[in-house]
Design an enzyme around this catalytic site. Structure first.
Site, mmCIF file in Angstrom:
data_model
loop_
_atom_site.group_PDB
_atom_site.id
_atom_site.type_symbol
_atom_site.label_atom_id
_atom_site.label_comp_id
_atom_site.label_asym_id
_atom_site.label_seq_id
_atom_site.Cartn_x
_atom_site.Cartn_y
_atom_site.Cartn_z
ATOM 1 N N HIS A 279 61.994 -12.800 32.809
ATOM 2 C CA HIS A 279 61.602 -14.193 32.480
ATOM 3 C C HIS A 279 62.723 -14.759 31.595
ATOM 4 O O HIS A 279 63.883 -14.769 31.987
ATOM 5 C CB HIS A 279 60.229 -14.131 31.807
ATOM 6 C CG HIS A 279 59.514 -15.434 31.644
ATOM 7 N ND1 HIS A 279 59.935 -16.614 32.184
ATOM 8 C CD2 HIS A 279 58.356 -15.750 30.974
ATOM 9 C CE1 HIS A 279 59.083 -17.586 31.870
ATOM 10 N NE2 HIS A 279 58.117 -17.080 31.127
ATOM 11 N N HIS B 102 64.164 -16.428 42.162
ATOM 12 C CA HIS B 102 63.060 -17.117 41.506
ATOM 13 C C HIS B 102 61.773 -16.866 42.261
ATOM 14 O O HIS B 102 61.787 -16.778 43.486
ATOM 15 C CB HIS B 102 63.329 -18.628 41.429
ATOM 16 C CG HIS B 102 62.527 -19.290 40.370
ATOM 17 N ND1 HIS B 102 61.240 -19.712 40.585
ATOM 18 C CD2 HIS B 102 62.815 -19.567 39.078
ATOM 19 C CE1 HIS B 102 60.777 -20.234 39.458
ATOM 20 N NE2 HIS B 102 61.704 -20.148 38.528
ATOM 21 N N ASP C 14 68.884 -19.810 34.197
ATOM 22 C CA ASP C 14 69.427 -18.904 33.185
ATOM 23 C C ASP C 14 70.892 -18.531 33.403
ATOM 24 O O ASP C 14 71.594 -18.207 32.453
ATOM 25 C CB ASP C 14 68.596 -17.616 33.147
ATOM 26 C CG ASP C 14 67.199 -17.878 32.623
ATOM 27 O OD1 ASP C 14 67.085 -18.626 31.642
ATOM 28 O OD2 ASP C 14 66.236 -17.361 33.199
HETATM 29 N N1 COA Z 1 69.155 -9.449 42.185
HETATM 30 C C1 COA Z 1 69.083 -8.620 43.245
HETATM 31 N N2 COA Z 1 68.055 -8.611 44.100
HETATM 32 C C2 COA Z 1 67.048 -9.469 43.852
HETATM 33 C C3 COA Z 1 67.062 -10.367 42.773
HETATM 34 C C4 COA Z 1 68.162 -10.331 41.917
HETATM 35 N N3 COA Z 1 68.234 -11.133 40.865
HETATM 36 N N4 COA Z 1 65.941 -11.116 42.780
HETATM 37 C C5 COA Z 1 65.247 -10.708 43.838
HETATM 38 N N5 COA Z 1 65.908 -9.715 44.483
HETATM 39 C C6 COA Z 1 65.483 -8.995 45.670
HETATM 40 C C7 COA Z 1 64.548 -7.854 45.247
HETATM 41 O O1 COA Z 1 65.244 -6.674 44.972
HETATM 42 C C8 COA Z 1 63.637 -7.766 46.428
HETATM 43 O O2 COA Z 1 64.313 -7.072 47.465
HETATM 44 P P1 COA Z 1 63.509 -6.053 48.405
HETATM 45 O O3 COA Z 1 62.465 -6.897 49.099
HETATM 46 O O4 COA Z 1 64.574 -5.520 49.299
HETATM 47 O O5 COA Z 1 62.914 -5.032 47.502
HETATM 48 C C9 COA Z 1 63.489 -9.206 46.880
HETATM 49 O O6 COA Z 1 64.681 -9.870 46.461
HETATM 50 C C10 COA Z 1 62.261 -9.895 46.272
HETATM 51 O O7 COA Z 1 62.381 -9.773 44.853
HETATM 52 P P2 COA Z 1 61.171 -9.658 43.850
HETATM 53 O O8 COA Z 1 61.667 -9.186 42.536
HETATM 54 O O9 COA Z 1 60.062 -8.839 44.473
HETATM 55 O O10 COA Z 1 60.689 -11.162 43.815
HETATM 56 P P3 COA Z 1 59.825 -11.814 42.701
HETATM 57 O O11 COA Z 1 59.327 -13.101 43.206
HETATM 58 O O12 COA Z 1 58.827 -10.838 42.178
HETATM 59 O O13 COA Z 1 60.895 -11.998 41.519
HETATM 60 C C11 COA Z 1 62.321 -12.719 39.894
HETATM 61 C C12 COA Z 1 61.362 -13.133 41.016
HETATM 62 C C13 COA Z 1 62.803 -13.946 39.173
HETATM 63 C C14 COA Z 1 61.563 -11.808 38.903
HETATM 64 C C15 COA Z 1 63.501 -11.934 40.513
HETATM 65 O O14 COA Z 1 64.230 -12.778 41.374
HETATM 66 C C16 COA Z 1 64.391 -11.346 39.442
HETATM 67 O O15 COA Z 1 64.111 -10.264 38.918
HETATM 68 N N6 COA Z 1 65.499 -12.048 39.073
HETATM 69 C C17 COA Z 1 66.369 -11.598 38.025
HETATM 70 C C18 COA Z 1 65.777 -11.964 36.672
HETATM 71 C C19 COA Z 1 65.857 -13.448 36.410
HETATM 72 O O16 COA Z 1 66.871 -14.066 36.615
HETATM 73 N N7 COA Z 1 64.756 -13.975 35.896
HETATM 74 C C20 COA Z 1 64.672 -15.378 35.526
HETATM 75 C C21 COA Z 1 63.793 -16.113 36.467
HETATM 76 S S1 COA Z 1 63.851 -17.847 36.182
#
Ligand code: COA
Length: 379
Positions: free
Chosen positions: A225, A264, A315
């Site tokens: 987050h 996201h 971010d």
């Molecule tokens: N880097 C690499 N791979 C990523 C990624 C990232 N930043 N964000 C998503 N993915 C990939 C995941 O590994 C997953 O791949 P898979 O299906 O092969 O396992 C897929 O995309 C879906 O990701 P997931 O984490 O399950 O989606 P989510 O909706 O739960 O997550 C976030 C959303 C924001 C938590 C996720 O994109 C993330 O962790 N981003 C990095 C942290 C971040 O920037 N957070 C700020 C958000 S505003």
């Protein structure tokens, strides 16, 4: 027998968990705060106008804005007992913990009254700047200032005792204020994100405002987050140049690492806030005559899109923008707190207007019914 059914709860993705009239996010309407487009707000408004809009459900007229700002300025002053607590928090504490403790302690010595919103919004920049200057420079800041707005007040107090540098000069210039103001607006509100949802859950139990905000801060701290802006800076600063960045990102993706500042939960192919903060990051880099980190960021952005169709969220470029203003990395997420408190408060008040305890259910996937075994008979 209790039926066992494996389901992927998926972090409540796609679940509509309540009604709100505060913002639209990725719903086909674009990002709007109370109907106002984020691009117009970031370009033309002050953070104070936006906070007022979120809290009072309308843009202020000149008189209302002046009164609102006057209250915010009044509440910049730190009560002596809070200063003592801030002095006790060690220098190596994480500043998000400082924010959490600051708000929590404030709740012990202040009323949860009609002024709670301006009290919190007014004091947060002082909490961070006071703790920073006391522990890093051994000096107490004076919370009096000629700066009327939160953006320039915060930058002035953060750098009150900083060594002169081109980054500090940039932070204290009109462009520094403009970037910080826009960034506070972009971070102010984002519908039912994790920390806002937590603040609403807390409010739904009839808890007090300080507890709701403290819960929000604790939730924002994680790197999935708010903590992603800090993690994004750690990432870009790992690389010495664009070639190194390209190689490094490929290796990270091969090892299935998460790249912080990308992706996201709600947006599919872009974060509308990115274009604004990215252009400010570039502007600041050009002013400093040092585009290395910006160039590294762009290479990572391109590679992430080519390889994973993942886009930078707010971010990612906030990290370099804040760095160019001489903001220590660990303070990136606390700045998010200074801003998002406006959104959290708007949601807390909205929740209270038509409250219903938020208490979902879970699907049980544990053991079938067991017979109790006396302690002496257990293996
Ligand atoms: N880097 C690499 N791979 C990523 C990624 C990232 N930043 N964000 C998503 N993915 C990939 C995941 O590994 C997953 O791949 P898979 O299906 O092969 O396992 C897929 O995309 C879906 O990701 P997931 O984490 O399950 O989606 P989510 O909706 O739960 O997550 C976030 C959303 C924001 C938590 C996720 O994109 C993330 O962790 N981003 C990095 C942290 C971040 O920037 N957070 C700020 C958000 S505003």
């Amino acid at each position: 027998m209790i039926q066992k059914k494996q389901i992927k709860t998926g972090g409540l993705a796609g679940v509509v968990a309540g009604k709100s009239s505060i913002s639209t996010v990725g719903t086909g309407h674009g990002l709007n705060y109370r109907g106002y487009d984020i691009y117009e707000l970031a370009k033309y408004a002050s953070f104070e106008e936006v906070a007022y809009l979120l809290l009072k459900e309308k843009l202020p007229n000149a008189k209302e804005l002046a009164e609102f700002k006057e209250k915010l300025i009044h509440f910049r002053a730190l009560p002596d007992r809070l200063k003592e607590v801030l002095k006790l928090i060690p220098r190596d504490a994480h500043p998000m913990d400082v924010m959490r403790t600051g708000v929590s302690f404030l709740g012990n010595i202040s009323a949860d009254d009609k002024l709670v919103d301006v009290r919190l919004l007014g004091i947060l920049p002082s909490i961070l700047a006071f703790w920073h200057n006391f522990h890093v420079h051994g000096k107490e800041i004076d919370t009096q200032s000629t700066k009327e707005d939160i953006a320039s007040y915060f930058l002035e107090k953060l750098h009150a005792f900083s060594k002169p540098s081109s980054k500090v000069s940039l932070a204290l210039s009109p462009l520094g204020t403009e970037v910080m103001n826009a960034s506070l607006i972009l971070y102010a509100e984002h519908e039912f994100n994790a920390s806002t949802f937590v603040a609403r859950i807390c409010a739904s139990t009839n808890s007090d405002t300080y507890s709701c905000i403290t819960a929000g801060i604790g939730t924002l701290r994680g790197n999935l987050h708010g903590g992603a802006n800090e993690a994004a800076y750690e990432l870009i600063s790992e690389f010495k140049d664009t070639k190194d960045a390209l190689k490094g990102i490929k290796a990270k993706l091969d090892s299935k690492a998460k790249i912080m500042g990308f992706g996201h939960r709600v947006y599919v192919d872009n974060d509308p806030r990115n274009v604004i903060i990215k252009s400010y990051s570039q502007k600041l880099a050009n002013k400093l005559n040092d585009t290395r980190l910006y160039d590294i960021s762009e290479v990572i952005e391109k590679e992430m899109w080519e390889q994973k169709k993942l886009f930078p969220n707010l971010d990612f470029y906030s990290a370099s923008a804040y760095h160019f203003l001489g903001v220590p990395t660990a303070y990136f997420t606390p700045i998010f707190v200074i801003s998002r408190t406006s959104g959290w408060l708007a949601h807390i008040f909205e929740q209270r207007k038509d409250n219903k305890l938020i208490r979902p259910s879970s699907e049980y996937i544990g053991l079938d019914k067991q017979s109790f075994v006396a302690l002496k008979d257990r293996k």
